[in-house]
Design a protein around this motif. Structure first.
Motif, PDB file in Angstrom:
ATOM      1  N   TYR A  89       0.829  -1.193   0.000  1.00  0.00           N
ATOM      2  CA  TYR A  89       0.000   0.000   0.000  1.00  0.00           C
ATOM      3  C   TYR A  89       0.869   1.251   0.000  1.00  0.00           C
ATOM      4  N   ASP A  90       0.432   2.267  -0.730  1.00  0.00           N
ATOM      5  CA  ASP A  90       1.128   3.545  -0.766  1.00  0.00           C
ATOM      6  C   ASP A  90       0.710   4.333   0.476  1.00  0.00           C
ATOM      7  N   MET A  91       1.519   4.198   1.530  1.00  0.00           N
ATOM      8  CA  MET A  91       1.213   4.827   2.813  1.00  0.00           C
ATOM      9  C   MET A  91       2.425   5.607   3.299  1.00  0.00           C
ATOM     10  N   PRO A  92       2.178   6.672   4.057  1.00  0.00           N
ATOM     11  CA  PRO A  92       3.317   7.397   4.637  1.00  0.00           C
ATOM     12  C   PRO A  92       4.005   6.556   5.704  1.00  0.00           C
ATOM     13  N   GLY A  93       5.268   6.826   5.894  1.00  0.00           N
ATOM     14  CA  GLY A  93       6.042   6.116   6.902  1.00  0.00           C
ATOM     15  C   GLY A  93       7.226   5.411   6.271  1.00  0.00           C
ATOM     16  N   GLU A  94       8.125   4.989   7.116  1.00  0.00           N
ATOM     17  CA  GLU A  94       9.294   4.241   6.664  1.00  0.00           C
ATOM     18  C   GLU A  94       8.898   2.802   6.369  1.00  0.00           C
ATOM     19  N   ARG A  95       9.787   2.066   5.735  1.00  0.00           N
ATOM     20  CA  ARG A  95       9.590   0.644   5.471  1.00  0.00           C
ATOM     21  C   ARG A  95      10.671  -0.157   6.188  1.00  0.00           C
ATOM     22  N   SER A  96      10.261  -1.268   6.762  1.00  0.00           N
ATOM     23  CA  SER A  96      11.232  -2.167   7.396  1.00  0.00           C
ATOM     24  C   SER A  96      11.929  -2.973   6.306  1.00  0.00           C
ATOM     25  N   PRO A  97      13.003  -3.692   6.646  1.00  0.00           N
ATOM     26  CA  PRO A  97      13.682  -4.514   5.647  1.00  0.00           C
ATOM     27  C   PRO A  97      12.756  -5.536   4.962  1.00  0.00           C
ATOM     28  N   ALA A  98      11.743  -6.015   5.670  1.00  0.00           N
ATOM     29  CA  ALA A  98      10.817  -6.997   5.091  1.00  0.00           C
ATOM     30  C   ALA A  98       9.638  -6.339   4.382  1.00  0.00           C
ATOM     31  N   GLY A  99       9.546  -4.992   4.462  1.00  0.00           N
ATOM     32  CA  GLY A  99       8.486  -4.291   3.753  1.00  0.00           C
ATOM     33  C   GLY A  99       7.337  -3.780   4.595  1.00  0.00           C
ATOM     34  N   ALA A 100       7.386  -3.968   5.912  1.00  0.00           N
ATOM     35  CA  ALA A 100       6.316  -3.473   6.783  1.00  0.00           C
ATOM     36  C   ALA A 100       6.362  -1.952   6.859  1.00  0.00           C
ATOM     37  N   VAL A 101       5.200  -1.337   7.023  1.00  0.00           N
ATOM     38  CA  VAL A 101       5.108   0.109   7.192  1.00  0.00           C
ATOM     39  C   VAL A 101       5.379   0.441   8.659  1.00  0.00           C
ATOM     40  N   ILE A 102       6.246   1.428   8.892  1.00  0.00           N
ATOM     41  CA  ILE A 102       6.562   1.874  10.250  1.00  0.00           C
ATOM     42  C   ILE A 102       6.032   3.287  10.404  1.00  0.00           C
ATOM     43  N   ALA A 103       5.013   3.445  11.215  1.00  0.00           N
ATOM     44  CA  ALA A 103       4.407   4.764  11.424  1.00  0.00           C
ATOM     45  C   ALA A 103       3.500   4.706  12.646  1.00  0.00           C
ATOM     46  N   GLY A 104       3.324   5.851  13.293  1.00  0.00           N
ATOM     47  CA  GLY A 104       2.368   5.949  14.389  1.00  0.00           C
ATOM     48  C   GLY A 104       2.624   5.022  15.564  1.00  0.00           C
ATOM     49  N   GLY A 105       3.884   4.681  15.820  1.00  0.00           N
ATOM     50  CA  GLY A 105       4.213   3.819  16.948  1.00  0.00           C
ATOM     51  C   GLY A 105       3.976   2.345  16.701  1.00  0.00           C
ATOM     52  N   ALA A 106       3.844   1.966  15.412  1.00  0.00           N
ATOM     53  CA  ALA A 106       3.621   0.551  15.086  1.00  0.00           C
ATOM     54  C   ALA A 106       4.316   0.195  13.783  1.00  0.00           C
ATOM     55  N   LYS A 107       4.493  -1.089  13.598  1.00  0.00           N
ATOM     56  CA  LYS A 107       5.009  -1.653  12.357  1.00  0.00           C
ATOM     57  C   LYS A 107       3.920  -2.609  11.877  1.00  0.00           C
ATOM     58  N   ALA A 108       3.470  -2.451  10.616  1.00  0.00           N
ATOM     59  CA  ALA A 108       2.339  -3.249  10.147  1.00  0.00           C
ATOM     60  C   ALA A 108       2.536  -3.743   8.719  1.00  0.00           C
ATOM     61  N   ALA A 109       1.916  -4.866   8.434  1.00  0.00           N
ATOM     62  CA  ALA A 109       1.926  -5.451   7.093  1.00  0.00           C
ATOM     63  C   ALA A 109       0.570  -6.102   6.846  1.00  0.00           C
ATOM     64  N   TRP A 110       0.143  -6.110   5.586  1.00  0.00           N
ATOM     65  CA  TRP A 110      -1.176  -6.629   5.227  1.00  0.00           C
ATOM     66  C   TRP A 110      -1.069  -7.671   4.130  1.00  0.00           C
ATOM     67  N   PHE A 111      -1.954  -8.658   4.174  1.00  0.00           N
ATOM     68  CA  PHE A 111      -2.068  -9.644   3.102  1.00  0.00           C
ATOM     69  C   PHE A 111      -3.544  -9.959   2.892  1.00  0.00           C
ATOM     70  N   LYS A 112      -3.861 -10.474   1.713  1.00  0.00           N
ATOM     71  CA  LYS A 112      -5.222 -10.917   1.439  1.00  0.00           C
ATOM     72  C   LYS A 112      -5.257 -12.434   1.543  1.00  0.00           C
ATOM     73  N   ASP A 113      -6.334 -12.944   2.121  1.00  0.00           N
ATOM     74  CA  ASP A 113      -6.493 -14.389   2.191  1.00  0.00           C
ATOM     75  C   ASP A 113      -7.043 -14.896   0.861  1.00  0.00           C
ATOM     76  N   SER A 114      -7.333 -16.163   0.779  1.00  0.00           N
ATOM     77  CA  SER A 114      -7.825 -16.775  -0.458  1.00  0.00           C
ATOM     78  C   SER A 114      -9.170 -16.226  -0.891  1.00  0.00           C
TER      79      SER A 114
END
Length: 125
Positions: A89-114
Motif C-alpha cells: 500500500y502507498d502509505m506514509p512512513g518508513e519501510r522495514s527490511p521486510a516491507g512493513a510500514v513503520i508509522a504511528g508507533g507501530a510496524k504493520a503489514a497486510w495480506f489478502k487471504d484466499s
C-alpha cells in the motif's frame, strides 16, 4: 460495559474448503471446532475467530482482523516462504527490511487471504 468480555472476529469465505486450506496450510492455524457450517480457530489470550461461508466474502476494503505480534519482519518472511503474498500500500512512513510500514508507533503489514479479505500483522513499537 463490553470491555470486560473477549471479542472474536468473523472471517467470511466464499469457498470454505479453499479458505480452510489457506488458513491451515499457509498460515498454520489448527481448527478448534467445526460448528454451524464453519470452523473456529483459537488464538493466544483466549481469543478466537470463526471462518464461515457467505457470498459476501472479500467485499470489505478495510482490514478484516489483525494479529498483534512481536516481530512483524520475521513473520513476513516465514509467511512468504509458505506462499503468502503481502500487499504494498502507498502509505506514509518508513519501510522495514521486510516491507512493513513503520508509522504511528507501530510496524504493520497486510495480506489478502484466499477469499480477498484483508488481514494484518501489527507490532507495537
Amino acid at each position: 460495559m463490553l470491555q470486560s468480555y473477549p471479542m472474536y472476529a468473523y472471517i467470511p469465505a466464499r469457498d470454505l474448503a479453499r479458505a480452510r486450506q489457506f488458513y491451515e496450510q499457509r498460515i498454520g492455524l489448527v481448527p478448534k471446532q467445526e460448528i454451524n457450517g464453519g470452523v473456529a480457530y483459537e488464538f493466544a489470550g483466549g481469543t478466537a475467530c470463526f471462518l464461515y461461508p457467505t457470498p459476501n466474502a472479500g467485499t470489505s476494503q478495510a482490514s478484516q482482523a489483525f494479529w498483534s505480534v512481536d516481530d512483524v519482519d520475521a513473520l513476513i518472511e516465514r509467511l512468504k516462504a509458505r506462499g503468502v503474498t503481502f500487499e504494498d500500500y502507498d502509505m506514509p512512513g518508513e519501510r522495514s527490511p521486510a516491507g512493513a510500514v513503520i508509522a504511528g508507533g507501530a510496524k504493520a503489514a497486510w495480506f489478502k487471504d484466499s477469499e480477498g479479505n484483508i488481514m494484518a500483522l501489527v507490532q507495537s513499537l
